[in-house]
Design a protein around this motif. Structure first.
Motif, mmCIF file in Angstrom:
data_model
loop_
_atom_site.group_PDB
_atom_site.id
_atom_site.type_symbol
_atom_site.label_atom_id
_atom_site.label_comp_id
_atom_site.label_asym_id
_atom_site.label_seq_id
_atom_site.Cartn_x
_atom_site.Cartn_y
_atom_site.Cartn_z
ATOM 1 N N LEU A 55 40.979 14.423 129.359
ATOM 2 C CA LEU A 55 40.911 16.035 129.159
ATOM 3 C C LEU A 55 39.517 16.483 130.064
ATOM 4 C CD1 LEU A 55 42.620 16.876 125.980
ATOM 5 C CD2 LEU A 55 43.310 17.552 128.089
ATOM 6 N N HIS A 60 38.101 20.106 130.840
ATOM 7 C CA HIS A 60 38.156 20.682 129.305
ATOM 8 C C HIS A 60 37.076 20.227 128.348
ATOM 9 C CE1 HIS A 60 42.046 22.862 129.912
ATOM 10 N NE2 HIS A 60 42.393 22.022 130.788
ATOM 11 N N PRO A 76 45.751 21.490 125.461
ATOM 12 C CA PRO A 76 45.071 22.903 125.778
ATOM 13 C C PRO A 76 46.258 23.571 126.885
ATOM 14 C CG PRO A 76 43.473 21.086 126.139
ATOM 15 C CD PRO A 76 44.791 20.372 125.708
#
Length: 236
Positions: A55, A60, A76
């Motif tokens: 991620l 992120h 997410p």
């Protein structure tokens, strides 16, 4: 292993064991496994660290990875992903939802299914004959376990699109032993993605180092082509 099966724009991370010093869990995550046996705690921790690594490569910040409906991880907004772990292997695969519709991964030991009851729960009809034929061709591969793993990947790709359970007998599998691919034909109505109804999923597999890894990735670009395939293509 998994990076070879899922090229960019999918981002992957894998480990063949757990680090000597366990990564930190968020408190919400730690609460989920506080009563679990140490092995379960280690695999849970490692696979979430891998998912956060993937991620992070998508831009992120670190955040808890918590289960949602039926235990499926909640990602997410704007991300599709999948995680897997078995003895000696952990992996995560992530992508932007603008690039991929869904992704599913699974890893298993390259060992036969534990007993006849499990085999009869996983394989149906022509699949049993198919597995026997493959076993005669390449006995070093536990084809029944590969079918199990592929169907696990099918479910992980299916569930985010439908929110529905998919039983082992609701998809039938065909494996190409030379190309390292498989096709799962759905025996129930498939999900609609845009203007395309998926009739099945195409995937890739690899056997190496005592492990079986299976993957499915449905690339958005393939579904947007006017004459694109009705099933989830693994992409290039």
């Amino acid at each position: 292993m998994i990076g070879a099966l899922l090229p960019a724009p999918v981002v992957t991370a894998e480990a063949f064991g757990d680090p000597a010093v366990a990564p930190e869990l968020f408190p919400e995550e730690a609460a989920l496994v506080e009563r679990a046996v140490p092995e379960r705690q280690r695999e849970f921790t490692t696979v979430r660290a891998l998912a956060r690594t993937a991620l992070g490569r998508l831009g992120h910040d670190p955040a808890p990875i918590l289960p949602g409906v039926r235990g499926a991880p909640r990602w997410p907004t704007g991300v599709v992903g999948s995680m897997t772990h078995c003895r000696g292997y952990r992996a995560a695969a992530m992508a932007h939802a603008a690039d991929l519709v869904t992704v599913g991964i699974d890893a298993e030991p390259n060992l036969a299914l534990p007993n006849q009851d499990v085999l009869e729960t996983v394989l149906f009809g022509r699949e049993r004959t198919h597995v026997r034929e493959l076993g005669a061709l390449r006995p070093e591969v536990s084809w029944d376990r590969l079918v199990f793993s592929a169907k696990e990947s099918v479910y992980k790709a299916w569930f985010p699109l439908t929110g529905l359970w998919l039983d082992f007998d609701q998809a039938t599998l065909r494996i190409d032993p030379e190309a390292g691919t498989f096709h799962a034909r759905l025996l129930v109505p498939g999900p609609e993605v845009g203007h395309t109804r998926l009739s099945g999923f195409d995937g890739r597999w690899q056997v190496d180092g005592g492990l079986i890894v299976t993957t499915i990735a449905v690339y958005r670009k393939d579904l947007e082509q006017p004459d694109g395939p009705p099933s989830g293509a693994p992409g290039n």
